[in-house]
Design a protein around this motif. Sequence first.
Motif, PDB file in Angstrom:
ATOM      1  N   LYS A   5      65.186  25.061-100.978  1.00 25.87           N
ATOM      2  CA  LYS A   5      63.890  24.670-101.533  1.00 25.87           C
ATOM      3  C   LYS A   5      64.030  24.351-103.009  1.00 25.87           C
ATOM      4  N   ALA A   6      64.791  25.203-103.691  1.00 25.49           N
ATOM      5  CA  ALA A   6      64.978  24.989-105.124  1.00 25.49           C
ATOM      6  C   ALA A   6      65.616  23.627-105.373  1.00 25.49           C
ATOM      7  N   TRP A   7      66.599  23.302-104.552  1.00 29.01           N
ATOM      8  CA  TRP A   7      67.275  22.004-104.687  1.00 29.01           C
ATOM      9  C   TRP A   7      66.310  20.840-104.511  1.00 29.01           C
ATOM     10  N   LEU A   8      65.537  20.996-103.430  1.00 26.40           N
ATOM     11  CA  LEU A   8      64.603  19.926-103.107  1.00 26.40           C
ATOM     12  C   LEU A   8      63.630  19.723-104.263  1.00 26.40           C
ATOM     13  N   LEU A   9      63.183  20.874-104.802  1.00 24.32           N
ATOM     14  CA  LEU A   9      62.231  20.826-105.901  1.00 24.32           C
ATOM     15  C   LEU A   9      62.857  20.114-107.102  1.00 24.32           C
ATOM     16  N   LEU A  12      62.946  16.454-106.571  1.00 22.25           N
ATOM     17  CA  LEU A  12      61.618  15.860-106.715  1.00 22.25           C
ATOM     18  C   LEU A  12      61.206  15.772-108.179  1.00 22.25           C
ATOM     19  N   VAL A  13      61.443  16.888-108.899  1.00 15.32           N
ATOM     20  CA  VAL A  13      61.043  16.909-110.306  1.00 15.32           C
ATOM     21  C   VAL A  13      61.786  15.826-111.087  1.00 15.32           C
ATOM     22  N   VAL A  14      63.100  15.744-110.852  1.00 15.58           N
ATOM     23  CA  VAL A  14      63.882  14.699-111.533  1.00 15.58           C
ATOM     24  C   VAL A  14      63.275  13.333-111.256  1.00 15.58           C
ATOM     25  N   ALA A  15      62.976  13.106-109.980  1.00 11.61           N
ATOM     26  CA  ALA A  15      62.454  11.796-109.610  1.00 11.61           C
ATOM     27  C   ALA A  15      61.128  11.515-110.308  1.00 11.61           C
ATOM     28  N   VAL A  16      60.214  12.484-110.227  1.00 15.80           N
ATOM     29  CA  VAL A  16      58.883  12.245-110.782  1.00 15.80           C
ATOM     30  C   VAL A  16      58.928  12.094-112.304  1.00 15.80           C
ATOM     31  N   LEU A 311      70.073   8.914-103.504  1.00 17.10           N
ATOM     32  CA  LEU A 311      70.433   9.951-102.529  1.00 17.10           C
ATOM     33  C   LEU A 311      69.327  10.085-101.484  1.00 17.10           C
ATOM     34  N   ILE A 312      68.094  10.115-101.964  1.00 13.46           N
ATOM     35  CA  ILE A 312      66.971  10.226-101.030  1.00 13.46           C
ATOM     36  C   ILE A 312      66.948   9.017-100.085  1.00 13.46           C
ATOM     37  N   TRP A 313      67.019   7.857-100.679  1.00 10.38           N
ATOM     38  CA  TRP A 313      66.978   6.618 -99.904  1.00 10.38           C
ATOM     39  C   TRP A 313      68.175   6.526 -98.965  1.00 10.38           C
ATOM     40  N   GLY A 314      69.338   6.927 -99.456  1.00 10.70           N
ATOM     41  CA  GLY A 314      70.557   6.881 -98.648  1.00 10.70           C
ATOM     42  C   GLY A 314      70.448   7.822 -97.453  1.00 10.70           C
ATOM     43  N   MET A 410      66.712  21.094 -87.196  1.00 12.92           N
ATOM     44  CA  MET A 410      68.157  21.286 -87.117  1.00 12.92           C
ATOM     45  C   MET A 410      68.850  20.444 -88.187  1.00 12.92           C
ATOM     46  N   MET A 411      68.430  19.165 -88.261  1.00 14.52           N
ATOM     47  CA  MET A 411      68.996  18.275 -89.283  1.00 14.52           C
ATOM     48  C   MET A 411      68.858  18.905 -90.651  1.00 14.52           C
ATOM     49  N   TRP A 412      67.652  19.282 -90.933  1.00 13.44           N
ATOM     50  CA  TRP A 412      67.278  19.740 -92.262  1.00 13.44           C
ATOM     51  C   TRP A 412      67.976  21.052 -92.610  1.00 13.44           C
TER      52      TRP A 412
END
Length: 496
Positions: A5-9, A12-16, A311-314, A410-412
């Motif tokens: 979760k921390a990674w995802l956050l 997201l923060v970097v992107a925004v 990375l997200i798009w890929g 499972m993917m996630w």
Amino acid sequence: MKKKKAWLLTILVVAVVGISIITGHSNSLKAVSSLGKDTLTMITSPDYPPYEFYDTKGGDRQIVGFDIDIAKTLAEKLGFKLQIMESDFNGLIPALQANRADFVMAGMTPTPERQKNIDFSIIYYEAKDTIVAPKGSNLKQPQDLLGKKLGVQLGTIQEQNARKISQKVAGIQLKQLNKVPEVVQEIKSGRIDAAIVEDTVAKGFAQANPDLEFNTIPSEEASGSAIAFPKGSSFVEPFNKVLQQMKDDGTLAKLVTKWFSQNTAANSVSSTPAKGGLNLDFTRILPDIPFILRGIPLTLLFTLLSVTLGLIWGTILSLLKILGIKPLTWVANAYTSVFRGTPLLLQLALVYYATPQLTGYDISALEAGVLTFTLNSGAYMSETIRGGIQAVDKGQSEAAMSMGVPYWLMMWDVILPQALKNILPALVNETIGLLKDSALVSTIGVVEILRSAQIVGANKYIYFEPLLFAGLIYYVLVMGMTLGASALEKRLRESE
Ligand code: ARG
């Protein structure tokens, strides 16, 4: 779980944050129509001291020069604010045609061909062409250029004139470059024998480079500079009136003395380059180093953002590819093949120049850069990620499935984290590649490291030293990144 979760956050923060900085940052060409009409937008090519060039003293970048002073006076007298934008000289007329500026001042000479596409004011300054060459070359007139390699700035009347000369004088080889300082550098490095440059500009370069000389070409007609407008612009008349006033009351003459009589270029050079060998002199760029260094945060932000979004798009693309739904796979594959099969520089130019025309959205240079790099690196990363996913042991997905874990979960939870770990080295490579390729956005006017270095070069009439310095910065950044990445990898491996 928490970690993920921390990674995802973070992503997201970097992107925004990154996107909002980038959109806020965009100081590039905006369509004129979007401006309230209390501001006039001028576009110029600041590679042309003393007409227009950068003043980078104090780490800030400001376009100054003869043209700029005139433009300011004009705007003031007509009751407008002035906004100045920039482009390479050969992009100025297209910018007028696309209505991205109200007028151009760039020491531009009215010619019949240009007049077909744009309008001109009256002439405000006369100029003559010169032949610039290494000291002692003694090239005085067109006939002397027999069999010589001759440099000119792309899209200028000097280019045209050089063509005319080469029709009469045999064996002339033309070389067109985007910026005048590049032309001068080519002479200094001996790759061309001479260049055609306007007198006042040639004078500045010759003063700053004692190994050069220039001779005015004897010719019947002098050429002059005028202000250029989009065809049919209603500004031509009022501008002409004020210009005439400035001629009559001596304002113009004063500006001519200010900029053309002494060696203006704010940066007159005291040191004489050493004779022979590598005559590098880094002291000349010393005061500009803070300015070049300022390109670093932008370059890093740009890289970080492109990698994150890529990375997200890929990941999305790679999932489309392995999902097993035929049309989706097909689309994703086609996408990848197009973006991997065409030059990044071309994609960049397309996104930047075609977006306003196709969508009506006036994309800034920086936005175009991030978008292109995301689209491009997404294509590359999708393959890497796909490989990473497929390398995860089949048994794992089978186990998860048999336990009734839904596919996405499972993917996630199982597959993607492992895949990411596997492909970390490849991601680092991609990031390094992006960092270096970020230099490409300098071509559409984003002032990152390379562009800053070029600006300093133009400003100081030298080219080599600032570029070397920029190279050093890139190298240090890449090295830092490589070290950081191997440390991260080690930690990940240990935590296994
Ligand atoms: N007077 C020449 C022309 O109109 C050269 C102008 C180049 N200007 C510049 N800012 N680089 O073609």
